[in-house]
Design an enzyme around this catalytic site. Structure first.
Site, PDB file in Angstrom:
ATOM      1  N   PRO A 196      -2.319   1.112   1.542  1.00  0.00           N
ATOM      2  CA  PRO A 196      -3.005   0.253   0.571  1.00  0.00           C
ATOM      3  C   PRO A 196      -2.059  -0.595  -0.282  1.00  0.00           C
ATOM      4  O   PRO A 196      -2.309  -1.783  -0.491  1.00  0.00           O
ATOM      5  CB  PRO A 196      -3.752   1.252  -0.315  1.00  0.00           C
ATOM      6  N   LYS A 197      -0.994  -0.008  -0.775  1.00  0.00           N
ATOM      7  CA  LYS A 197      -0.098  -0.745  -1.670  1.00  0.00           C
ATOM      8  C   LYS A 197       0.656  -1.838  -0.938  1.00  0.00           C
ATOM      9  O   LYS A 197       0.709  -2.988  -1.376  1.00  0.00           O
ATOM     10  CB  LYS A 197       0.869   0.239  -2.347  1.00  0.00           C
ATOM     11  N   VAL A 198       1.252  -1.485   0.192  1.00  0.00           N
ATOM     12  CA  VAL A 198       2.016  -2.462   0.971  1.00  0.00           C
ATOM     13  C   VAL A 198       1.091  -3.563   1.491  1.00  0.00           C
ATOM     14  O   VAL A 198       1.453  -4.740   1.485  1.00  0.00           O
ATOM     15  CB  VAL A 198       2.774  -1.755   2.115  1.00  0.00           C
ATOM     16  N   CYS A 201       0.564  -6.072  -1.211  1.00  0.00           N
ATOM     17  CA  CYS A 201       1.747  -6.916  -1.397  1.00  0.00           C
ATOM     18  C   CYS A 201       1.800  -8.001  -0.338  1.00  0.00           C
ATOM     19  O   CYS A 201       2.096  -9.159  -0.630  1.00  0.00           O
ATOM     20  CB  CYS A 201       3.031  -6.074  -1.332  1.00  0.00           C
TER      21      CYS A 201
END
Length: 266
Positions: A196-198, A201
């Site tokens: 989710p985070k990558v 980004c």
DNA sequence: CGGCAGGCGGTTA
DNA sequence: TAACCGCCTGCC
């Protein structure tokens, strides 16, 4: 080339706000680095953005530095929708969200996971030196092509000290070649090594989805400090950002991140 | 030596 | 689906 009368830009804010890893300070208000297969030295003086590059036309660099976006209006809208963010927009007043190459962004942020910035930079430069092409007259190397990384041997990547991300990198390059450039968050999440985070980004920095709101450890801390969110409540933070900032959530994330991380270093 | 850094994948309840 | 754990590496 020179772009005149550029407002709302500061090279330190732009290059140190966590969105890119290949630019290094080179004198006052100047940076040297690479974007994709071009290298250059960028400097700012009297409202003029000066770029001495090995390639890339005016359109490329205009787009890279996002010069057609009105950041004054964005900061105004953000501060109006959420007054608490105003100090952050004033502190990082010269942040611009670069339009970076999607493949470069994918690999760079896979490398960023569970990692620290100095080592991320080092890893990316190693990768470029080993699998990119020399950029004539710069001493730098282009970012590796999907082909080059898809053909890389995992054990060779391991020598670059990329750790367990080696297999993610190789597999992601292969998938990119096979399936083409991903266009949605769902497609990104199918890549091995992209969570989710990558994914957020990459959506924000590589695919220009300014509604993407990457929640990393810093943003968690910020949302906890500012609004009392539980540190584990990532979904709540995402929902809050979507509701409060809407299509400007990505900008908000960058202002907040830069403001709080910079202050915590002092 | 353990803790940690801009998470993720896999397993378990 | 939430909670936990191990993970390459380098620096503290």
């Amino acid at each position: 080339m020179v772009f005149e009368n550029i407002k709302d830009i500061d090279l330190t804010h732009t290059f140190e706000c966590g969105q890119c890893f290949r630019w290094v300070p080179d004198g006052p208000d100047a940076y040297t680095g690479a974007a994709g297969s071009f290298a250059g030295r960028v400097s700012l003086s009297d409202g003029c953005l000066n770029i001495e590059a090995t390639g890339g036309d005016e359109e490329f660099w205009r787009r890279y530095f996002d010069l057609d976006t009105d950041y004054g209006a964005i900061k105004k809208r953000l501060a109006e929708s959420e007054p608490l963010i105003k100090p952050a927009t004033e502190y990082g007043y010269g942040i611009r969200i670069l339009n970076q190459d999607p493949f470069e962004t994918i690999i760079s942020f896979i490398i960023s996971q569970n990692n620290n910035i100095p080592r991320i930079r080092k890893n990316i430069e190693s990768l470029c030196r080993a699998y990119g092409e020399p950029i004539e007259g710069s001493g730098l190397y282009s970012f590796p092509s999907p082909e080059a990384l898809a053909e890389a041997r995992v054990c060779d990547l391991a020598e670059l000290r990329l750790g367990y991300r080696c297999e993610y990198i190789r597999a992601s390059a292969e998938r990119y070649l096979k399936e083409g450039c991903p266009e949605t968050r769902e497609e990104l999440l199918e890549f091995h090594g992209i969570g989710p985070k990558v994914a957020n980004c990459i959506m924000l920095f590589g695919l220009r989805d300014t509604a993407a709101f990457p929640v990393d450890t810093w943003v968690k801390q910020i949302m906890n400090d500012m609004y009392g969110f539980d540190l584990k409540d990532t979904k709540g933070m995402q929902a809050f950002a979507a509701e409060k900032y809407g299509d400007l959530a990505g900008y908000a994330q960058q202002y907040l991140f830069y403001y709080y991380r910079d202050r915590s270093h002092k």
